[in-house]
Each structure stands twice: as structure tokens, then as C-alpha cells.
Design a protein around this motif. Structure first.
Motif, PDB file in Angstrom:
ATOM      1  N   GLN A 169       0.838  -1.188   0.000  1.00 13.52           N
ATOM      2  CA  GLN A 169       0.000   0.000   0.000  1.00 13.52           C
ATOM      3  C   GLN A 169       0.880   1.248   0.000  1.00 13.52           C
ATOM      4  N   GLN A 170       0.255   2.403   0.015  1.00 15.17           N
ATOM      5  CA  GLN A 170       0.989   3.666   0.004  1.00 15.17           C
ATOM      6  C   GLN A 170       2.020   3.701   1.134  1.00 15.17           C
ATOM      7  N   ASN A 171       3.233   4.112   0.787  1.00 20.76           N
ATOM      8  CA  ASN A 171       4.380   4.274   1.692  1.00 20.76           C
ATOM      9  C   ASN A 171       5.067   2.951   2.053  1.00 20.76           C
ATOM     10  N   GLN A 172       4.556   1.824   1.597  1.00 22.20           N
ATOM     11  CA  GLN A 172       5.252   0.565   1.866  1.00 22.20           C
ATOM     12  C   GLN A 172       6.395   0.377   0.877  1.00 22.20           C
ATOM     13  N   PHE A 173       7.358  -0.503   1.224  1.00 19.21           N
ATOM     14  CA  PHE A 173       8.609  -0.587   0.461  1.00 19.21           C
ATOM     15  C   PHE A 173       9.321  -1.903   0.736  1.00 19.21           C
ATOM     16  N   LEU A 174      10.339  -2.153  -0.046  1.00 17.71           N
ATOM     17  CA  LEU A 174      11.279  -3.254   0.188  1.00 17.71           C
ATOM     18  C   LEU A 174      12.670  -2.698  -0.079  1.00 17.71           C
ATOM     19  N   ASN A 175      13.471  -2.564   0.976  1.00 16.62           N
ATOM     20  CA  ASN A 175      14.787  -1.943   0.844  1.00 16.62           C
ATOM     21  C   ASN A 175      15.726  -2.785  -0.018  1.00 16.62           C
ATOM     22  N   PRO A 176      16.791  -2.171  -0.561  1.00 14.64           N
ATOM     23  CA  PRO A 176      17.763  -2.929  -1.349  1.00 14.64           C
ATOM     24  C   PRO A 176      18.291  -4.134  -0.574  1.00 14.64           C
ATOM     25  N   HIS A 177      18.388  -5.271  -1.249  1.00  8.37           N
ATOM     26  CA  HIS A 177      18.820  -6.487  -0.560  1.00  8.37           C
ATOM     27  C   HIS A 177      19.283  -7.547  -1.550  1.00  8.37           C
ATOM     28  N   LEU A 178      19.998  -8.519  -1.021  1.00  7.50           N
ATOM     29  CA  LEU A 178      20.296  -9.763  -1.723  1.00  7.50           C
ATOM     30  C   LEU A 178      19.382 -10.830  -1.150  1.00  7.50           C
ATOM     31  N   ASP A 179      18.742 -11.605  -2.002  1.00  7.30           N
ATOM     32  CA  ASP A 179      17.925 -12.708  -1.516  1.00  7.30           C
ATOM     33  C   ASP A 179      18.809 -13.767  -0.850  1.00  7.30           C
ATOM     34  N   ASN A 180      18.235 -14.467   0.111  1.00  5.78           N
ATOM     35  CA  ASN A 180      18.899 -15.617   0.708  1.00  5.78           C
ATOM     36  C   ASN A 180      19.428 -16.529  -0.403  1.00  5.78           C
ATOM     37  N   SER A 181      20.649 -16.978  -0.268  1.00  9.00           N
ATOM     38  CA  SER A 181      21.303 -17.713  -1.358  1.00  9.00           C
ATOM     39  C   SER A 181      20.760 -19.121  -1.574  1.00  9.00           C
ATOM     40  N   HIS A 182      19.996 -19.670  -0.609  1.00  8.90           N
ATOM     41  CA  HIS A 182      19.595 -21.071  -0.668  1.00  8.90           C
ATOM     42  C   HIS A 182      18.107 -21.279  -0.416  1.00  8.90           C
TER      43      HIS A 182
END
Length: 273
Positions: A122-135
Motif C-alpha cells: 500500500q501507500q508508503n510501503q517498500f522493500l529496501n535494497p537487498h540480496l535474496d537468501n542464497s539457498h
């Protein structure tokens, strides 16, 4: 329509664009390999998906410095059409043709939906820069592809909530892939595949169906095990420091406890027949 019928449609669409998609991925794979394809399923069906998508109160809120979004993984709690579409992307023919597009064999879909499923922002929600779990959840196979299928009608770039790839690090501008209605985005996951979802700016709902593919081998020989590793956005320096400390501490725990201290709840727990 069941998942096989849906997979038939998706497969035909991928085959129509196979050469173009393969060339696109090949050009991008020296950094973060990716491609996207539009008009994946019939529009009326995708509008139906949008209509039956659960409300936020029917999902699980994940809110921290790392992310702010709603997720759903227990798919039998929702309209069956959502589960059929999600698992259509796990059809062995789809897995095979996507493997051919990126020139990687031996891909495995994840029926447990570890970190997959559905998400709502929704408004103002986000997902910060990241690397996904490798496994995968059992730390037996390497995570190599992230498949994101977007179903929010009339989505606009200016809404925010778009996929961002950071192939040149946070000091440089990201590649932005719009979360466009009826679009499938496929991106490589490895030790350098930093990505994020920009904050949603408008009073709209970003709806996504997610899958991961795994392999017995990593995409890059130099890849190593890592937990999901978050960073702050370039304008949030203090958050960036805190998230790097958070990753360091969680990596330390995983060196002692291979599968973590407790089971990750983000898996589909299917009833035993």
C-alpha cells in the motif's frame, strides 16, 4: 482454468518471445541478468486475479527497517485461482523454457514457496535494497531466479512500487522495471543481485505473485552462502549502517545454526492427504 491450462498459455507467450528474451538476458547477465515480458495471460483473467486477491487484513504484515509489506503463502486460505496461477509458473515446461532463455539447465521450482507466494503493498510501503537468501529453506539448493508476476490494473511508473536493480551499487542509479499489469519480470539471484521495491507513492495497491527457481549449482562460481542481506536506500545512510550490522549478526547466527534458530514461517504448509 487449472494450472496446466494456464501454463499452456504462459508457455506459448514465452515461446513467441523466446529469442528476444534470451538476447536481452544475455546482454544483462554480466551484472544482474534479467528480462521481462508483457501480456502473459488473457486480460480478463488477470482482472479476475486482481478482484480475488486477498485484502491486507487477510495477509501477514512484515514491517521493519528492512521492509514494509503484506505477504501470503498459505495459498489454500485464498481464492483457488491464485494458487493455480502461481503454480502454473512451476510447470516443468515453463521451468524448462525459462532455463533455455537464460541458458541454464537443471532448474527446480519450489513447491514450498519459501519466501514466495503473494504480496501486497500500500501507500508508503517498500522493500529496501537487498540480496535474496542464497539457498532454499533446507540450505540444499542455490536460489538462482526470482519470478515476479504483477496484476495491479492501470499501474503507472509514477506510482512507485517498482522493481529496482542495482548492478552498479547504491552509489549509482538503479535500473527500474515498472510493476506493470500482466507483466512477468525474471531476475537472476546471486551474490551481486542487489534489488529493491521503491516506496509506493500513491493510494494504490501493488499486487504480485512470486516464485523462485533453485539449482544444485550457483549461477556464479564465486557465489557463497548468505542470509537475506538488506541495505538502506542511498538517501538513508543511518538505516544502511543499522541494516549492515543486522546482516552481520544474522550471518553469525547461521554459522552456528545452519538452518537458523527457528523454522522460517514463510513456507506453504500443505495438509497431508
Amino acid at each position: 482454468m487449472n494450472r496446466k491450462q494456464l501454463a499452456d498459455i504462459i508457455l506459448n507467450r514465452l515461446l513467441e518471445e523466446k529469442e528476444t528474451l534470451s538476447n536481452f538476458f544475455e546482454h544483462s547477465k554480466t551484472q544482474i541478468g534479467y528480462f521481462f515480458i508483457d501480456d502473459v495471460l488473457p486480460e480478463d483473467l488477470v482482472y479476475q486475479l486482481n478482484e480475488v486477491f486477498p485484502l491486507s487484513e487477510e495477509m501477514v504484515l512484515k514491517k521493519s527497517l528492512r521492509e514494509d509489506k503484506f505477504i501470503g503463502v498459505q495459498m489454500n486460505n485464498y481464492n483457488p485461482l491464485l494458487e493455480e496461477v502461481l503454480y502454473a509458473f512451476q510447470d516443468e515446461r515453463i521451468v524448462k523454457v525459462i532455463g533455455e532463455i537464460i541458458k541454464v539447465s537443471g532448474l527446480f521450482p519450489d513447491e514450498n514457496l519459501y519466501a514466495g507466494g503473494i504480496s501486497l503493498m500500500q501507500q508508503n510501503q517498500f522493500l529496501n535494497p537487498h540480496l535474496d537468501n542464497s539457498h532454499d529453506k533446507d540450505r540444499e539448493r542455490w536460489r538462482v531466479l526470482n519470478l515476479l508476476y504483477y496484476i495491479s490494473p492501470n499501474w503507472k511508473l509514477e506510482n512507485g512500487g517498482n522493481l529496482e536493480l542495482w548492478p552498479n551499487g547504491l552509489a549509482n542509479s538503479p535500473i527500474t522495471i515498472e510493476s506493470k499489469f500482466n507483466r512477468l519480470a525474471v531476475m537472476a539471484t546471486h551474490n551481486a543481485s542487489l534489488h529493491s521495491v521503491s516506496p509506493v507513492k500513491e493510494n494504490v495497491l501493488r499486487k504480485c505473485i512470486s516464485n523462485y527457481y533453485f539449482s544444485n549449482e550457483p549461477l556464479r562460481k564465486e557465489d557463497t552462502f548468505h542470509v537475506t542481506s538488506f541495505r538502506g536506500r542511498p538517501e538513508n545512510k543511518f538505516t544502511d549502517v543499522l541494516l549492515q550490522v543486522d546482516t552481520f549478526l544474522r550471518m553469525g547466527i547461521r554459522k552456528i545454526f545452519k538452518k537458523g534458530i527457528k523454522e522460517n514461517p514463510h513456507v506453504y504448509k500443505k495438509s497431508k492427504k
